[in-house]
Every structure is written in structure tokens, then in C-alpha cells.
Design a protein around this motif. Sequence first.
Motif, PDB file in Angstrom:
ATOM      1  N   ARG A 127       0.854  -1.182   0.000  1.00 43.85           N
ATOM      2  CA  ARG A 127       0.000   0.000   0.000  1.00 43.85           C
ATOM      3  C   ARG A 127       0.892   1.234   0.000  1.00 43.85           C
ATOM      4  NH1 ARG A 127       0.603   1.926   5.130  1.00 43.85           N
ATOM      5  NH2 ARG A 127       1.210   0.386   6.715  1.00 43.85           N
ATOM      6  N   LYS A 128       0.279   2.397  -0.126  1.00 49.40           N
ATOM      7  CA  LYS A 128       1.032   3.646  -0.058  1.00 49.40           C
ATOM      8  C   LYS A 128       1.330   3.968   1.412  1.00 49.40           C
ATOM      9  CE  LYS A 128       0.432   3.746  -4.440  1.00 49.40           C
ATOM     10  NZ  LYS A 128       1.515   3.233  -5.315  1.00 49.40           N
ATOM     11  N   ILE A 129       2.506   4.527   1.655  1.00 44.61           N
ATOM     12  CA  ILE A 129       2.937   4.752   3.035  1.00 44.61           C
ATOM     13  C   ILE A 129       3.415   6.185   3.247  1.00 44.61           C
ATOM     14  CG2 ILE A 129       3.631   2.328   3.238  1.00 44.61           C
ATOM     15  CD1 ILE A 129       6.592   3.392   3.167  1.00 44.61           C
ATOM     16  N   ARG A 130       3.662   6.510   4.508  1.00 39.20           N
ATOM     17  CA  ARG A 130       4.309   7.766   4.900  1.00 39.20           C
ATOM     18  C   ARG A 130       5.779   7.454   5.161  1.00 39.20           C
ATOM     19  NH1 ARG A 130      -0.145   7.116   7.779  1.00 39.20           N
ATOM     20  NH2 ARG A 130       1.017   6.628   9.664  1.00 39.20           N
ATOM     21  N   LEU A 131       6.669   8.203   4.513  1.00 40.99           N
ATOM     22  CA  LEU A 131       8.085   7.874   4.598  1.00 40.99           C
ATOM     23  C   LEU A 131       8.934   9.119   4.778  1.00 40.99           C
ATOM     24  CD1 LEU A 131       9.482   8.635   1.577  1.00 40.99           C
ATOM     25  CD2 LEU A 131       8.006   6.734   0.907  1.00 40.99           C
ATOM     26  N   GLU A 155       3.612   9.392   0.679  1.00 40.24           N
ATOM     27  CA  GLU A 155       3.703  10.710   1.320  1.00 40.24           C
ATOM     28  C   GLU A 155       5.086  10.870   1.951  1.00 40.24           C
ATOM     29  OE1 GLU A 155       1.693  13.373   4.930  1.00 40.24           O
ATOM     30  OE2 GLU A 155       0.830  11.418   4.393  1.00 40.24           O
ATOM     31  N   VAL A 156       5.813  11.886   1.510  1.00 34.95           N
ATOM     32  CA  VAL A 156       7.124  12.184   2.088  1.00 34.95           C
ATOM     33  C   VAL A 156       6.910  13.176   3.222  1.00 34.95           C
ATOM     34  CG1 VAL A 156       9.446  13.079   1.671  1.00 34.95           C
ATOM     35  CG2 VAL A 156       8.271  11.773  -0.119  1.00 34.95           C
ATOM     36  N   VAL A 157       7.066  12.704   4.455  1.00 39.79           N
ATOM     37  CA  VAL A 157       6.766  13.564   5.600  1.00 39.79           C
ATOM     38  C   VAL A 157       7.992  14.309   6.100  1.00 39.79           C
ATOM     39  CG1 VAL A 157       4.785  12.193   6.307  1.00 39.79           C
ATOM     40  CG2 VAL A 157       7.031  11.617   7.201  1.00 39.79           C
ATOM     41  N   ARG A 158       9.191  13.765   5.829  1.00 38.03           N
ATOM     42  CA  ARG A 158      10.422  14.436   6.232  1.00 38.03           C
ATOM     43  C   ARG A 158      11.505  14.158   5.198  1.00 38.03           C
ATOM     44  NH1 ARG A 158      10.662  12.862  12.722  1.00 38.03           N
ATOM     45  NH2 ARG A 158       8.539  13.539  13.174  1.00 38.03           N
ATOM     46  N   LEU A 159      12.403  15.120   5.030  1.00 44.41           N
ATOM     47  CA  LEU A 159      13.556  14.953   4.138  1.00 44.41           C
ATOM     48  C   LEU A 159      14.749  15.659   4.757  1.00 44.41           C
ATOM     49  CD1 LEU A 159      13.663  15.179   0.266  1.00 44.41           C
ATOM     50  CD2 LEU A 159      15.394  16.356   1.645  1.00 44.41           C
ATOM     51  N   VAL A 160      15.849  14.940   4.831  1.00 43.96           N
ATOM     52  CA  VAL A 160      17.111  15.519   5.280  1.00 43.96           C
ATOM     53  C   VAL A 160      18.129  15.348   4.165  1.00 43.96           C
ATOM     54  CG1 VAL A 160      19.049  15.352   6.893  1.00 43.96           C
ATOM     55  CG2 VAL A 160      16.701  15.125   7.734  1.00 43.96           C
ATOM     56  N   SER A 161      18.756  16.442   3.755  1.00 41.45           N
ATOM     57  CA  SER A 161      19.793  16.393   2.730  1.00 41.45           C
ATOM     58  C   SER A 161      21.152  16.640   3.364  1.00 41.45           C
ATOM     59  CB  SER A 161      19.535  17.453   1.658  1.00 41.45           C
ATOM     60  OG  SER A 161      20.636  17.497   0.762  1.00 41.45           O
ATOM     61  N   LEU A 162      22.102  15.783   3.050  1.00 36.17           N
ATOM     62  CA  LEU A 162      23.468  15.940   3.574  1.00 36.17           C
ATOM     63  C   LEU A 162      24.287  16.906   2.733  1.00 36.17           C
ATOM     64  CD1 LEU A 162      24.137  12.187   4.418  1.00 36.17           C
ATOM     65  CD2 LEU A 162      23.474  14.017   5.992  1.00 36.17           C
ATOM     66  N   ALA A 186      13.200   9.915  11.900  1.00 33.01           N
ATOM     67  CA  ALA A 186      12.280   8.978  12.535  1.00 33.01           C
ATOM     68  C   ALA A 186      11.138   9.716  13.227  1.00 33.01           C
ATOM     69  CB  ALA A 186      13.027   8.104  13.534  1.00 33.01           C
ATOM     70  N   GLY A 187      10.087   8.992  13.498  1.00 35.39           N
ATOM     71  CA  GLY A 187       8.949   9.550  14.215  1.00 35.39           C
ATOM     72  C   GLY A 187       7.787   8.577  14.168  1.00 35.39           C
ATOM     73  N   PRO A 188       6.808   8.751  15.050  1.00 40.69           N
ATOM     74  CA  PRO A 188       5.692   7.793  15.111  1.00 40.69           C
ATOM     75  C   PRO A 188       4.874   7.726  13.829  1.00 40.69           C
ATOM     76  CG  PRO A 188       5.242   9.754  16.442  1.00 40.69           C
ATOM     77  CD  PRO A 188       6.678   9.831  16.044  1.00 40.69           C
ATOM     78  N   GLU A 189       4.893   8.801  13.027  1.00 39.92           N
ATOM     79  CA  GLU A 189       4.121   8.801  11.777  1.00 39.92           C
ATOM     80  C   GLU A 189       4.910   8.233  10.600  1.00 39.92           C
ATOM     81  OE1 GLU A 189       6.346  12.750  11.593  1.00 39.92           O
ATOM     82  OE2 GLU A 189       5.896  11.130  12.985  1.00 39.92           O
ATOM     83  N   VAL A 190       6.194   7.955  10.788  1.00 37.31           N
ATOM     84  CA  VAL A 190       7.061   7.503   9.698  1.00 37.31           C
ATOM     85  C   VAL A 190       7.053   5.976   9.639  1.00 37.31           C
ATOM     86  CG1 VAL A 190       9.426   7.456   8.821  1.00 37.31           C
ATOM     87  CG2 VAL A 190       8.516   9.554   9.858  1.00 37.31           C
ATOM     88  N   GLU A 191       6.649   5.437   8.498  1.00 34.33           N
ATOM     89  CA  GLU A 191       6.565   3.985   8.337  1.00 34.33           C
ATOM     90  C   GLU A 191       7.833   3.376   7.743  1.00 34.33           C
ATOM     91  OE1 GLU A 191       2.321   2.679   7.203  1.00 34.33           O
ATOM     92  OE2 GLU A 191       2.494   4.737   6.436  1.00 34.33           O
TER      93      GLU A 191
END
Length: 247
Positions: A127-131, A155-162, A186-191
Amino acid sequence: MQEERPRLLMGVVAPATNISVQPEMEALRPPGVINAHARIPNPDRAVTSDADTLAVRASMVEGLNAALDTLLPATPGHVVLGVMAENFVGGGAAGQRLVADCAARIGCRVTDYTSAILAALDVMFGRKIRLSLLTPFMPVGDAAARALFEDAGHEVVRLVSLKAPGPAAIARVPRERTMQAVRDLAGPEVEAIIQVGTNASFRALAREMEAELGTPVLAANPVLYWRALRREGITDPMPQHGRLFTL
């Protein structure tokens, strides 16, 4: 006594600046599979802007055919493209055309990261996820990476670029900085936490961070190699490489 033929000769293409694809994919090789490596001649130029990113992409695309041609005499049964920007920057249909052109040139199936990671998410979740996304890119690369997943319905809920300052520098990001970035994602909403960029040595660290956070952490190179193996009917369960390699 003649030795048995290998189960699969896997062509692996990576940029000349990439020092992570080869050791990581060698570590993932099941019995009877041989990796034949080829290098894309690309310079290690500074990347401080989106324009620099596009210039690096152009140089790698130009060298890709030359790398494939060095594999032709070995007649691989499958080829893995151990590169990222070619499929992200300008991505979508342009990336698909590039992969199709590569397959026509080499005469076998070709696996790219875009198709591999979407297949992995489908198999793991169905299925589609939150990532969350960890990238080494500048903003143009980040936007294209985000679009890859969002266009597929995730759904991209967070992004970190190095923001690595050059192609070779991706492999030299300090381990502690990478670990903290994963924790920030990481976080409770991140699958799932997904790492993109094949020059990051992230295979072992992904397993470590997954155990710490209790969230699936998918590294680029294992995802690519898993998809290539499965497309050729090689389904050996290798749980030491993570849950994906049991599916």
C-alpha cells in the motif's frame, strides 16, 4: 572436471567516483552469482548549486554508454545501474527512456533505483505509506527524489539532505552525521526511512539504525541488488541483509 556455469552474471555499473557500490553489492552476492563491474568515467567536480548537479548528471550520462560497452564482451544476464541522479534529475519519463536505451544497448534487462525502490515498497507494505528521505543532494536532486515517491502516491513527511559538496564526497560523510540524520527522520508517523545515493556506504548502518529505531530503513544499494536478483528468479532468503531479502 569442468566447473558449473554461474547462476547469473550480474553487470554492475557505477561512476568512477563511487567507492560504495562495488563492496556493498559484493557483500550481497548469493552463491553462484558473479558481479562484473564497470565504471562510468566522471570527474569529481565541486557541487555547490543546482547547476553543478545538472553538469555532473550530464557528464555521467555521457559516460554511461562507454561503461556498458566494456560489459558487452562478458554478456551479462542482467545489469544494475548503480547511479541515482540520472533517474532523479529530470526523472520520470526521461529516466525510463534512459533505462530502456541501456537495456537495448547491453541486450539484457536493466534495473534502476526508481523501479527497484517502488517494487520494494510494494512488496514490503502492499500500500502507499508515509516515509522519510535521506539524500546527499542539492535542492534540485531533493525535489526530484521527493517527486519520485509522491508521484507514486507515497507521502514524504520528512527529508534531510546531507548536501555533499561533490560526487566523491558522498562516501566521506561522517558516520555520526549520517546516524543523527536518520534519527532526525524517525517519528511515530514515519513507516519507513529511505536512503538514496549509491555512493553512501549505508548497507550495514541501515540494519543498525533499523534495530535502534524499530522502523524499516532501506538502503539504496541493497534495494537495487534485491530487485535485480528477484527479476532473474533468484529468491534465496538472506535475512542477514534485512527483511527485504526474505521476501
